[in-house]
Design a protein around this motif. Structure first.
Motif, PDB file in Angstrom:
ATOM      1  N   ASP A  47     -62.380 -12.387 -30.188  1.00 34.25           N
ATOM      2  CA  ASP A  47     -63.262 -12.960 -31.214  1.00 34.25           C
ATOM      3  C   ASP A  47     -64.261 -11.921 -31.714  1.00 34.25           C
ATOM      4  O   ASP A  47     -64.519 -11.814 -32.921  1.00 34.25           O
ATOM      5  N   ALA A  48     -64.837 -11.160 -30.781  1.00 36.80           N
ATOM      6  CA  ALA A  48     -65.820 -10.142 -31.162  1.00 36.80           C
ATOM      7  C   ALA A  48     -65.172  -9.040 -31.993  1.00 36.80           C
ATOM      8  O   ALA A  48     -65.721  -8.604 -33.012  1.00 36.80           O
ATOM      9  N   MET A  49     -64.001  -8.584 -31.576  1.00 35.64           N
ATOM     10  CA  MET A  49     -63.315  -7.526 -32.315  1.00 35.64           C
ATOM     11  C   MET A  49     -62.897  -8.002 -33.705  1.00 35.64           C
ATOM     12  O   MET A  49     -62.999  -7.262 -34.686  1.00 35.64           O
ATOM     13  N   GLU A  50     -62.435  -9.251 -33.798  1.00 39.28           N
ATOM     14  CA  GLU A  50     -62.029  -9.779 -35.101  1.00 39.28           C
ATOM     15  C   GLU A  50     -63.225  -9.892 -36.041  1.00 39.28           C
ATOM     16  O   GLU A  50     -63.120  -9.629 -37.241  1.00 39.28           O
ATOM     17  N   ALA A  51     -64.391 -10.262 -35.491  1.00 40.98           N
ATOM     18  CA  ALA A  51     -65.612 -10.368 -36.293  1.00 40.98           C
ATOM     19  C   ALA A  51     -66.264  -9.009 -36.525  1.00 40.98           C
ATOM     20  O   ALA A  51     -67.304  -8.923 -37.176  1.00 40.98           O
ATOM     21  N   GLN A  52     -65.656  -7.956 -35.976  1.00 41.94           N
ATOM     22  CA  GLN A  52     -66.185  -6.594 -36.036  1.00 41.94           C
ATOM     23  C   GLN A  52     -67.563  -6.497 -35.383  1.00 41.94           C
ATOM     24  O   GLN A  52     -68.395  -5.672 -35.764  1.00 41.94           O
ATOM     25  N   ASP A  53     -67.780  -7.349 -34.391  1.00 41.42           N
ATOM     26  CA  ASP A  53     -68.977  -7.255 -33.562  1.00 41.42           C
ATOM     27  C   ASP A  53     -68.620  -6.359 -32.375  1.00 41.42           C
ATOM     28  O   ASP A  53     -68.461  -6.812 -31.246  1.00 41.42           O
ATOM     29  N   PHE A  54     -68.479  -5.083 -32.664  1.00 40.31           N
ATOM     30  CA  PHE A  54     -68.060  -4.139 -31.639  1.00 40.31           C
ATOM     31  C   PHE A  54     -69.140  -3.952 -30.578  1.00 40.31           C
ATOM     32  O   PHE A  54     -68.848  -3.541 -29.459  1.00 40.31           O
ATOM     33  N   PHE A  55     -70.373  -4.267 -30.944  1.00 39.11           N
ATOM     34  CA  PHE A  55     -71.481  -4.206 -29.989  1.00 39.11           C
ATOM     35  C   PHE A  55     -71.213  -5.163 -28.828  1.00 39.11           C
ATOM     36  O   PHE A  55     -71.296  -4.783 -27.658  1.00 39.11           O
ATOM     37  N   SER A  56     -70.881  -6.414 -29.141  1.00 38.97           N
ATOM     38  CA  SER A  56     -70.580  -7.388 -28.088  1.00 38.97           C
ATOM     39  C   SER A  56     -69.284  -7.043 -27.376  1.00 38.97           C
ATOM     40  O   SER A  56     -69.175  -7.174 -26.149  1.00 38.97           O
ATOM     41  N   ALA A  57     -68.284  -6.595 -28.138  1.00 37.29           N
ATOM     42  CA  ALA A  57     -66.982  -6.281 -27.549  1.00 37.29           C
ATOM     43  C   ALA A  57     -67.105  -5.219 -26.462  1.00 37.29           C
ATOM     44  O   ALA A  57     -66.380  -5.255 -25.458  1.00 37.29           O
ATOM     45  N   PHE A 115     -70.594   2.616 -29.350  1.00 38.44           N
ATOM     46  CA  PHE A 115     -69.247   2.074 -29.581  1.00 38.44           C
ATOM     47  C   PHE A 115     -69.185   1.365 -30.927  1.00 38.44           C
ATOM     48  O   PHE A 115     -68.227   1.543 -31.694  1.00 38.44           O
ATOM     49  N   ASP A 116     -70.204   0.578 -31.239  1.00 41.11           N
ATOM     50  CA  ASP A 116     -70.229  -0.137 -32.514  1.00 41.11           C
ATOM     51  C   ASP A 116     -70.306   0.838 -33.683  1.00 41.11           C
ATOM     52  O   ASP A 116     -69.607   0.681 -34.691  1.00 41.11           O
ATOM     53  N   ASP A 117     -71.151   1.849 -33.558  1.00 43.45           N
ATOM     54  CA  ASP A 117     -71.286   2.846 -34.617  1.00 43.45           C
ATOM     55  C   ASP A 117     -69.970   3.584 -34.835  1.00 43.45           C
ATOM     56  O   ASP A 117     -69.547   3.825 -35.970  1.00 43.45           O
ATOM     57  N   LEU A 118     -69.310   3.911 -33.741  1.00 42.63           N
ATOM     58  CA  LEU A 118     -68.040   4.635 -33.816  1.00 42.63           C
ATOM     59  C   LEU A 118     -66.978   3.806 -34.538  1.00 42.63           C
ATOM     60  O   LEU A 118     -66.275   4.297 -35.433  1.00 42.63           O
ATOM     61  N   MET A 119     -66.861   2.527 -34.163  1.00 44.11           N
ATOM     62  CA  MET A 119     -65.834   1.679 -34.762  1.00 44.11           C
ATOM     63  C   MET A 119     -66.142   1.360 -36.225  1.00 44.11           C
ATOM     64  O   MET A 119     -65.237   1.280 -37.057  1.00 44.11           O
ATOM     65  N   GLN A 120     -67.416   1.195 -36.549  1.00 49.15           N
ATOM     66  CA  GLN A 120     -67.777   0.979 -37.950  1.00 49.15           C
ATOM     67  C   GLN A 120     -67.472   2.222 -38.777  1.00 49.15           C
ATOM     68  O   GLN A 120     -66.979   2.133 -39.903  1.00 49.15           O
ATOM     69  N   GLY A 121     -67.770   3.391 -38.209  1.00 50.22           N
ATOM     70  CA  GLY A 121     -67.446   4.630 -38.895  1.00 50.22           C
ATOM     71  C   GLY A 121     -65.954   4.771 -39.127  1.00 50.22           C
ATOM     72  O   GLY A 121     -65.512   5.269 -40.171  1.00 50.22           O
ATOM     73  N   ALA A 122     -65.153   4.308 -38.163  1.00 49.12           N
ATOM     74  CA  ALA A 122     -63.696   4.373 -38.301  1.00 49.12           C
ATOM     75  C   ALA A 122     -63.222   3.523 -39.473  1.00 49.12           C
ATOM     76  O   ALA A 122     -62.321   3.921 -40.227  1.00 49.12           O
ATOM     77  N   LEU A 123     -63.818   2.352 -39.641  1.00 51.31           N
ATOM     78  CA  LEU A 123     -63.429   1.478 -40.749  1.00 51.31           C
ATOM     79  C   LEU A 123     -63.831   2.077 -42.094  1.00 51.31           C
ATOM     80  O   LEU A 123     -63.058   2.058 -43.058  1.00 51.31           O
ATOM     81  N   VAL A 124     -65.050   2.627 -42.162  1.00 52.31           N
ATOM     82  CA  VAL A 124     -65.539   3.193 -43.418  1.00 52.31           C
ATOM     83  C   VAL A 124     -64.734   4.429 -43.819  1.00 52.31           C
ATOM     84  O   VAL A 124     -64.383   4.615 -44.989  1.00 52.31           O
TER      85      VAL A 124
END
Length: 384
Positions: A47-57, A115-124
């Motif tokens: 659920d967290a990964m799908e919502a892109q809440d990588f912080f919680s994930a 981790f959240d910053d890294l995954m958001q950067g990957a999407l951008v």
């Protein structure tokens, strides 16, 4: 970027009764994670990964998976996690943006933030190795200490296979993610896989960080006092300045703890991993060593239980916020500063919150002081 205009000292009315209104204790974000069973952990992680809440994930990753993320970044082998990524130039990432003020770089103290910053950067930047778009958990198998789950997604490699691990203290975590074409590695190794094309970013608030009220000094002062009074020291840590967060590393050494929490029983700090001997190692230490907000939450929870907190904000109220001024410490990256006066129902009966504004306009709590305290120590200091 804005410099908040000077604020008029605002006195808030306080009830005339001897004791101020008591705040209700709440369950902290870190204590509300669903990790009791493999099914709960997998569903919450997905659920967290799908919502892109990588912080919680991030908090659903095993200690080894968390460490794998850190070691990959420390060795500048970003490509293992994000295929084709240049570690020195990653659009959408604080880690990869060398033009940002140093104080904002230093604010990434939590493994979850990184981790959240890294995954958001990957999407951008178009380097995401997989997505959890339209994720559906197909199966979960749970053994005594290990498990496996398969997750189907609509974009990117599918199914994703999640190896599960039960920690020594009983939580279920995601240990490794694999898919056809990936390599072995924790939390994953993209191997020769190409980035997912057309991965999109979620709109609006995603993480607990997006819910913090830091727009004005009044906002952050009230949020900090409320978090402290509710026993949510995890959230209180997120509201602190980068310098205050860094300073916590000093009290976590035994010689400095006396000025931070005098009288603390250092043998009774469950879940912190502090001051342990090798033969009595706390199993949680490896899990939390890069999660200072978690350590602070558990440390102050233990201090409160032991009755050695040097002050209490239970029932406290903000009396007023002072004028905003230029920073007193030059070359720190801080934009402005002010103070908030807090009336408490205990001793000390007045506490000053020293507040600072960061270059991203967020206000944070830099330190606490009161009559008789060591005024310059962050986040606070008590004379020995």
């Amino acid at each position: 970027m804005r410099l908040t205009a000077c604020l008029t000292l605002t006195a808030l009315l306080v009830a005339a009764s001897p004791a101020l209104a008591q705040k209700t204790k709440t369950v902290s974000f870190i204590d509300s994670l669903n990790q009791a069973t493999a099914t709960e952990a997998v569903e919450s992680f997905v659920d967290a990964m799908e919502a892109q809440d990588f912080f919680s994930a991030y908090y659903y990753l095993s200690p080894e998976a968390k460490d794998g993320t850190y070691q990959t970044l420390a060795s500048l082998q970003f490509g293992k996690l994000l295929p084709g990524t240049d570690p020195f130039k990653m659009e959408g990432s604080v880690i990869g943006d060398r033009t940002l003020p140093a104080v904002l770089q230093e604010d990434l103290t939590e493994g979850a933030q990184i981790f959240d910053d890294l995954m958001q950067g990957a999407l951008v930047s178009g380097h995401a190795p997989f997505t959890f778009e339209d994720a559906e958990v197909m199966s979960i198998t749970e053994g005594d200490a290990e498990g496996m789950a398969e997750v189907a997604v609509s974009k990117g490699p599918s199914p994703l296979k999640l190896s599960l691990e039960k920690t020594e203290w009983g939580d279920w975590r995601v240990d490794e993610i694999t898919w056809e074409g990936s390599a072995e590695g924790k939390p994953w190794d993209a191997g020769e896989s190409a980035p997912v094309e057309g991965a999109t970013r979620a709109e609006g608030p995603r993480t607990i960080l997006d819910t913090l009220t830091t727009e004005t000094p009044e906002d952050v002062a009230e949020a900090f006092v409320n978090a402290f009074a509710a026993g949510d020291y995890y959230q209180a840590h997120l509201l602190m300045s980068p310098a205050a967060k860094r300073a916590l590393l000093d009290p976590m050494r035994p010689i400095m703890m006396m000025q931070f929490l005098p009288g603390l029983d250092e043998a009774d700090l469950p879940g912190t991993g502090l001051f342990r001997q090798v033969q009595r190692a706390d199993a949680l230490a490896f899990d939390t060593m890069r999660d200072p907000a978690v350590v602070m939450h558990r440390l102050l929870t233990a201090a409160e239980r032991q009755g050695v907190m040097p002050f209490s904000l239970d029932g406290a109220e903000i009396e007023g916020v002072g004028h905003v001024t230029e920073p007193s410490e030059p070359d720190t990256g801080i934009v402005a500063e002010t103070i908030a006066t807090v009336k408490t129902s205990g001793d000390p009966d007045r506490i000053t919150l020293h507040l600072v504004q960061l270059p991203n306009d967020q206000w944070r709590v830099d330190r606490l002081s009161w009559v008789g305290s060591l005024d310059k120590l962050r986040p606070w200091g008590v004379p020995i």
